[in-house]
Design a protein around this motif. Structure first.
Motif, PDB file in Angstrom:
ATOM      1  N   LEU A   1       4.810  -5.020   7.577  1.00 59.12           N
ATOM      2  CA  LEU A   1       3.956  -3.893   7.191  1.00 59.12           C
ATOM      3  C   LEU A   1       3.909  -2.825   8.274  1.00 59.12           C
ATOM      4  O   LEU A   1       3.877  -1.628   7.967  1.00 59.12           O
ATOM      5  N   GLN A   2       3.889  -3.245   9.533  1.00 53.62           N
ATOM      6  CA  GLN A   2       3.890  -2.279  10.635  1.00 53.62           C
ATOM      7  C   GLN A   2       5.132  -1.398  10.581  1.00 53.62           C
ATOM      8  O   GLN A   2       5.049  -0.185  10.752  1.00 53.62           O
ATOM      9  N   GLN A   3       6.283  -2.027  10.363  1.00 53.74           N
ATOM     10  CA  GLN A   3       7.529  -1.273  10.297  1.00 53.74           C
ATOM     11  C   GLN A   3       7.560  -0.356   9.082  1.00 53.74           C
ATOM     12  O   GLN A   3       8.000   0.786   9.152  1.00 53.74           O
TER      13      GLN A   3
ATOM     14  N   LEU B   1       3.385   6.859   8.275  1.00 50.74           N
ATOM     15  CA  LEU B   1       2.300   7.319   7.411  1.00 50.74           C
ATOM     16  C   LEU B   1       1.140   7.903   8.212  1.00 50.74           C
ATOM     17  O   LEU B   1       0.828   7.426   9.306  1.00 50.74           O
ATOM     18  N   SER B   2       0.497   8.909   7.640  1.00 57.07           N
ATOM     19  CA  SER B   2      -0.718   9.437   8.254  1.00 57.07           C
ATOM     20  C   SER B   2      -1.854   8.434   8.021  1.00 57.07           C
ATOM     21  O   SER B   2      -1.711   7.481   7.257  1.00 57.07           O
TER      22      SER B   2
ATOM     23  N   PHE C   1      -2.370   3.471   1.032  1.00 57.37           N
ATOM     24  CA  PHE C   1      -1.406   2.384   0.914  1.00 57.37           C
ATOM     25  C   PHE C   1      -2.121   1.034   0.896  1.00 57.37           C
ATOM     26  O   PHE C   1      -1.825   0.182   0.057  1.00 57.37           O
ATOM     27  N   LEU C   2      -3.057   0.843   1.830  1.00 55.04           N
ATOM     28  CA  LEU C   2      -3.768  -0.437   1.897  1.00 55.04           C
ATOM     29  C   LEU C   2      -4.573  -0.702   0.636  1.00 55.04           C
ATOM     30  O   LEU C   2      -4.669  -1.847   0.179  1.00 55.04           O
ATOM     31  N   MET C   3      -5.141   0.342   0.060  1.00 60.17           N
ATOM     32  CA  MET C   3      -5.916   0.171  -1.168  1.00 60.17           C
ATOM     33  C   MET C   3      -5.007  -0.286  -2.317  1.00 60.17           C
ATOM     34  O   MET C   3      -5.348  -1.209  -3.056  1.00 60.17           O
TER      35      MET C   3
END
Length: 122
Positions: A22-24, A29-30, A37-39
């Protein structure tokens, strides 16, 4: 940013492998896009413990349930008609439930990123 302050750590049952992926994937992203994205992603992802439950239900009750859940309808029908490939396929899925969940989550990361980047989610 400290790993424990990362918004990605708010996902329940996140593994180090998924966190790294996920970090990569979310590197460019802002902050607002990351929240969006997380939502989206958190509503689509499956944790390894959820997948284990689906695999056990697929082994004992409804053969192929785990395959239907991850969107592999063809394999789900095959498991259903062959009683989990004579239980062998279902047992293998129980053993490999973590990789089954991770592969599904990788697809959901891609779909969620597409939605956020295209502005389809406000």
């Amino acid at each position: 940013m400290d790993i424990f302050q990362s918004p990605l750590m708010s996902l329940p049952g996140i593994t180090p492998e998924e966190y790294s992926y996920l970090q990569q994937a979310t590197a460019g992203l802002s902050e607002q896009q990351l929240r969006n994205f997380l939502m989206v992603y958190s509503s689509k992802r499956k944790s390894a413990s959820d997948m284990l439950i689906f695999c056990l239900v697929g082994l004992f009750v409804v053969p192929g349930l785990q395959r239907f859940i991850v969107g592999q309808v063809g394999m789900g029908i095959l498991y259903l008609l062959t009683i989990g490939l004579c239980f062998i396929g279902s047992i293998i899925d129980v053993v490999n439930h973590k990789s089954l969940a991770f592969e599904y989550n990788q697809k959901m990361v891609f779909e969620s990123l597409q939605m956020v980047r295209m502005g389809g989610f406000q």
